[in-house]
Design an enzyme around this catalytic site. Structure first.
Site, mmCIF file in Angstrom:
data_model
loop_
_atom_site.group_PDB
_atom_site.id
_atom_site.type_symbol
_atom_site.label_atom_id
_atom_site.label_comp_id
_atom_site.label_asym_id
_atom_site.label_seq_id
_atom_site.Cartn_x
_atom_site.Cartn_y
_atom_site.Cartn_z
ATOM 1 N N HIS A 128 42.923 48.132 42.936
ATOM 2 C CA HIS A 128 42.683 48.261 44.390
ATOM 3 C C HIS A 128 42.029 46.977 44.894
ATOM 4 O O HIS A 128 40.812 46.836 44.849
ATOM 5 C CB HIS A 128 41.797 49.496 44.644
ATOM 6 C CG HIS A 128 41.512 49.782 46.088
ATOM 7 N ND1 HIS A 128 41.027 51.013 46.522
ATOM 8 C CD2 HIS A 128 41.610 49.027 47.211
ATOM 9 C CE1 HIS A 128 40.847 50.984 47.824
ATOM 10 N NE2 HIS A 128 41.186 49.781 48.274
ATOM 11 N N HIS A 184 42.905 44.076 48.094
ATOM 12 C CA HIS A 184 43.757 43.581 49.184
ATOM 13 C C HIS A 184 43.718 42.054 49.126
ATOM 14 O O HIS A 184 42.646 41.462 49.324
ATOM 15 C CB HIS A 184 43.231 44.054 50.537
ATOM 16 C CG HIS A 184 43.078 45.541 50.639
ATOM 17 N ND1 HIS A 184 43.977 46.342 51.307
ATOM 18 C CD2 HIS A 184 42.128 46.387 50.141
ATOM 19 C CE1 HIS A 184 43.594 47.606 51.229
ATOM 20 N NE2 HIS A 184 42.466 47.664 50.518
ATOM 21 N N HIS A 242 44.976 55.122 50.885
ATOM 22 C CA HIS A 242 43.536 55.194 51.111
ATOM 23 C C HIS A 242 43.259 56.566 51.726
ATOM 24 O O HIS A 242 43.906 56.943 52.715
ATOM 25 C CB HIS A 242 43.086 54.126 52.109
ATOM 26 C CG HIS A 242 43.000 52.741 51.537
ATOM 27 N ND1 HIS A 242 44.058 52.129 50.915
ATOM 28 C CD2 HIS A 242 41.975 51.851 51.512
ATOM 29 C CE1 HIS A 242 43.675 50.910 50.523
ATOM 30 N NE2 HIS A 242 42.421 50.720 50.867
ATOM 31 N N GLU A 289 37.886 57.699 52.339
ATOM 32 C CA GLU A 289 36.948 56.571 52.413
ATOM 33 C C GLU A 289 35.971 56.883 53.553
ATOM 34 O O GLU A 289 34.767 56.957 53.346
ATOM 35 C CB GLU A 289 37.698 55.253 52.664
ATOM 36 C CG GLU A 289 36.781 54.033 52.757
ATOM 37 C CD GLU A 289 37.543 52.739 53.107
ATOM 38 O OE1 GLU A 289 38.687 52.815 53.604
ATOM 39 O OE2 GLU A 289 36.961 51.651 52.897
ATOM 40 N N ASP A 303 38.286 45.883 46.079
ATOM 41 C CA ASP A 303 38.744 46.130 47.454
ATOM 42 C C ASP A 303 38.997 44.828 48.219
ATOM 43 O O ASP A 303 40.142 44.389 48.299
ATOM 44 C CB ASP A 303 37.758 47.036 48.194
ATOM 45 C CG ASP A 303 38.418 47.864 49.291
ATOM 46 O OD1 ASP A 303 39.647 47.774 49.460
ATOM 47 O OD2 ASP A 303 37.696 48.619 49.987
ATOM 48 N N ASP A 304 37.952 44.254 48.816
ATOM 49 C CA ASP A 304 38.080 42.988 49.558
ATOM 50 C C ASP A 304 36.948 42.071 49.092
ATOM 51 O O ASP A 304 35.934 41.917 49.776
ATOM 52 C CB ASP A 304 37.974 43.256 51.067
ATOM 53 C CG ASP A 304 39.070 44.183 51.559
ATOM 54 O OD1 ASP A 304 40.184 43.697 51.789
ATOM 55 O OD2 ASP A 304 38.817 45.402 51.657
HETATM 56 N N1 HPA Z 1 40.043 50.376 53.818
HETATM 57 C C1 HPA Z 1 41.073 50.498 54.654
HETATM 58 N N2 HPA Z 1 41.866 49.484 54.950
HETATM 59 C C2 HPA Z 1 41.640 48.305 54.380
HETATM 60 C C3 HPA Z 1 40.585 48.115 53.516
HETATM 61 C C4 HPA Z 1 39.743 49.218 53.215
HETATM 62 O O1 HPA Z 1 38.764 49.141 52.443
HETATM 63 N N3 HPA Z 1 40.632 46.818 53.134
HETATM 64 C C5 HPA Z 1 41.693 46.253 53.739
HETATM 65 N N4 HPA Z 1 42.304 47.148 54.506
HETATM 66 ZN ZN ZN Z 2 41.124 49.185 50.198
#
Ligand code: HPA
Ligand code: ZN
Length: 336
Positions: free
Chosen positions: A19, A21, A199, A202, A280-281
């Site tokens: 996971h 991006h 997703h 969250e 994630d990012d």
């Molecule tokens: N959540 C939802 N969308 C996203 C995320 C995330 O953590 N990162 C990049 N797009």
């Molecule tokens: Zn994500």
């Protein structure tokens, strides 16, 4: 705090990330350099200003900056450089396999064609294999704040690259955009044999996780934190051995948890859920995969064996072929 030595063991083990991006791996220095190179004006005067803006109250705060940030990506070379920078981090942290997300509509909606995006990413993927011994899978995500017709058009464009992608996912603003909004496009992708992820949970409620399972038919849940609010859902996830791709630093930075000590990972393990750790990012949330393992090790009572099992789940829950998965798991066990 875990046992001494746990983190050096995790560091030494071959790892997988499921996971991440790729647009979220754009470091502020690289963003500023690409802005200069491409003549794109950013709302920030310096790298320090970019970094100082990374102070998020929720998912949408982050997404607003994330979409601005990706505006500096224009050419195939930009996408190749972006992905290569992340793959080098993988090599440094012994991440030998990664399934990366990208947002086609994040680029087509600002006038880019998919050609430079795919040329850059697939070029980097070939180089990662040859130069770094890092294996990469590609998963385009649909933006859930856009309508399903846009996702369907994107699907039609992406299937031209079907031999270069593993499957499809769903990301962006969760609240108010239930998975069921994308039932048709996910049904098409499933019928065409693609793997599916979404997703869910969250920020959104447990119903969105149920929807992801029952309406979309996903193979993994991204995040899934709020599943814990619904015991019947937890039971279902355990029964299906449905992996959650958990992202601790992301959850902290987007205020899904108020402190790492209160992260639901401990409760997920106690409930018997299949958990993986992910970044994630990483450029926006303060770290790559090892930094996420470190944050968990420092804040929660997770045993050495549990940490190893989490790392191993990265391969077990991957979309590798059965043969490749067995080989990766054997290499993992041999390193142990
Ligand atoms: N959540 C939802 N969308 C996203 C995320 C995330 O953590 N990162 C990049 N797009
Ligand atoms: Zn994500």
């Amino acid at each position: 705090m875990g046992d001494p030595g746990t983190l050096s063991l995790i560091e030494a083990l071959p790892k997988a990330e499921l996971h991440m991006h790729v647009e979220g791996s754009l470091e502020p220095e690289h963003m500023a350099e690409l802005a200069r190179r491409n003549g794109v004006s950013l709302a920030f005067g310096s790298v320090e200003e970019i970094r100082a803006a990374y102070n998020f109250g929720n998912l949408q705060d982050f997404l607003d900056l994330y979409y601005q940030g990706m505006s500096v990506l224009l050419t195939a070379r930009d996408f190749e450089d972006l992905a290569m920078a992340y793959f080098k981090r993988c090599a440094d942290q012994n991440v030998v396999y990664t399934e990366i997300f990208f947002d086609p509509q994040g680029h087509t909606d600002r006038g880019l064609s998919l050609e430079p995006v795919m040329a850059g990413l697939t070029g980097a993927i070939a180089r990662a294999r040859a130069e770094l011994d890092v294996e990469v899978g590609l998963i385009p995500n649909f933006l859930r704040h856009l309508d399903e017709d846009s996702a369907l058009r994107t699907y039609d464009e992406m299937v031209r690259y079907s031999d270069q992608i593993l499957g499809f996912g769903l990301d962006s603003s969760e609240l108010g955009h239930p998975p069921s909004k994308f039932a048709r496009v996910f049904a098409r992708a499933k019928a065409d044999g693609f793997k599916l992820v979404a997703h869910a949970g969250e920020e959104g409620p447990p119903e969105y996780v149920w929807d992801s399972l029952d309406v979309l038919g996903v193979d993994r849940i991204d995040h899934g934190n709020r599943s814990l609010e619904d015991p019947a859902l937890v039971k279902r996830l355990v029964a299906d051995d449905m992996a959650l791709t958990v992202c601790p630093l992301s959850n902290l930075r987007l205020c899904g948890v108020d402190a790492m000590e209160n992260h639901p990972l401990r409760a997920m393990l106690d409930a018997g859920l299949t958990v993986t750790l992910n970044s994630d990012d990483p450029a926006y949330f303060g770290g790559y995969l090892m930094e996420n393992f470190t944050a968990i090790d420092q804040a929660l009572e997770v045993s050495r064996d549990e940490m190893v099992a989490i790392a191993r789940n990265g391969f077990a829950a991957s979309f590798l072929s059965d043969k490749a998965k067995a080989e990766r798991l054997a290499a993992f066990d041999a390193t142990l």
